[in-house]
Design a protein around this motif. Structure first.
Motif, mmCIF file in Angstrom:
data_model
loop_
_atom_site.group_PDB
_atom_site.id
_atom_site.type_symbol
_atom_site.label_atom_id
_atom_site.label_comp_id
_atom_site.label_asym_id
_atom_site.label_seq_id
_atom_site.Cartn_x
_atom_site.Cartn_y
_atom_site.Cartn_z
ATOM 1 N N PRO A 139 0.748 -1.078 -0.310
ATOM 2 C CA PRO A 139 0.444 -0.416 -0.289
ATOM 3 C C PRO A 139 1.011 1.617 -0.014
ATOM 4 N N TYR A 165 0.181 5.198 0.441
ATOM 5 C CA TYR A 165 -1.046 6.634 0.220
ATOM 6 C C TYR A 165 -0.691 7.178 2.118
ATOM 7 N N GLY A 200 -4.537 8.211 -1.445
ATOM 8 C CA GLY A 200 -4.248 6.479 -1.879
ATOM 9 C C GLY A 200 -3.763 6.902 -3.390
ATOM 10 N N VAL A 230 -4.225 -0.024 -2.474
ATOM 11 C CA VAL A 230 -5.330 0.456 -1.423
ATOM 12 C C VAL A 230 -6.451 0.859 -2.101
ATOM 13 N N ASP A 231 -7.745 0.658 -0.955
ATOM 14 C CA ASP A 231 -9.180 0.299 -1.908
ATOM 15 C C ASP A 231 -9.498 1.938 -2.089
ATOM 16 N N GLU A 261 -4.000 4.676 10.849
ATOM 17 C CA GLU A 261 -4.894 4.112 9.988
ATOM 18 C C GLU A 261 -6.361 3.545 10.277
#
Length: 158
Positions: free
Chosen positions: A51, A53, A67, A71-72, A146
């Motif tokens: 990830p 971000y 992001g 990552v979503d 987070e």
């Protein structure tokens, strides 16, 4: 006997009033100190699927998220934290003595992700580069912030 009870009662009431004023003052000073708070956590990512971000929180409780990869939520998002959440973050960093952490944990290496945390509070700034060997208390602070990412209320910026 009534004079002793009255004196005792007056002394007790005075102490309670003093304690109430003192606790309000402490709370107010903590809130004032938090107004100069800022926090930034950067996940550097890697060449693979790590990830990548950044999340920031300022002294008003405004949060920003960017992001970049794996990552979503891709892109820029904003959110205002409720007072309880904001104060719990500030208190967590104070209680963990963040400014006493080492500046770096683990040596930077090619393709090894890092978590870089920068905190400003009470006129001091501290940056910690956690490549992989950070202490449990640092990992818990990172996780606390987070955890905000998965909560409701993020607005995507255009």
């Amino acid at each position: 006997m009534k004079a002793i009870n009255r004196t005792f009662l007056l002394a007790l009431m005075s102490m309670l009033m003093f304690a109430a004023c003192k606790s309000q003052g402490a709370s107010g000073s903590k809130k004032a100190a938090a107004s100069d708070f800022s926090l930034e956590i950067i996940h550097s990512g890697c060449r693979g699927y790590c990830p990548a971000y950044t999340i920031k929180v300022n002294g008003s409780g405004d949060a920003q998220y960017n992001g970049r990869r794996s990552v979503d939520m891709i892109g820029d998002y904003v959110k205002t934290l409720d007072t309880k959440t904001f104060e719990s973050i500030v208190n967590a960093y104070e209680d963990a003595n963040f400014f006493d952490f080492d500046d770096a944990y683990g040596a930077e290496a090619a393709d090894v992700p890092a978590v870089i945390t920068t905190v400003k509070l009470n006129g001091k700034t501290k940056r910690v580069n956690d490549v992989r060997n950070g202490p449990k208390a640092l990992k818990e602070l990172e996780a606390k912030v987070e955890a905000l990412i998965g909560t409701d209320g993020w607005d995507k910026k255009d």
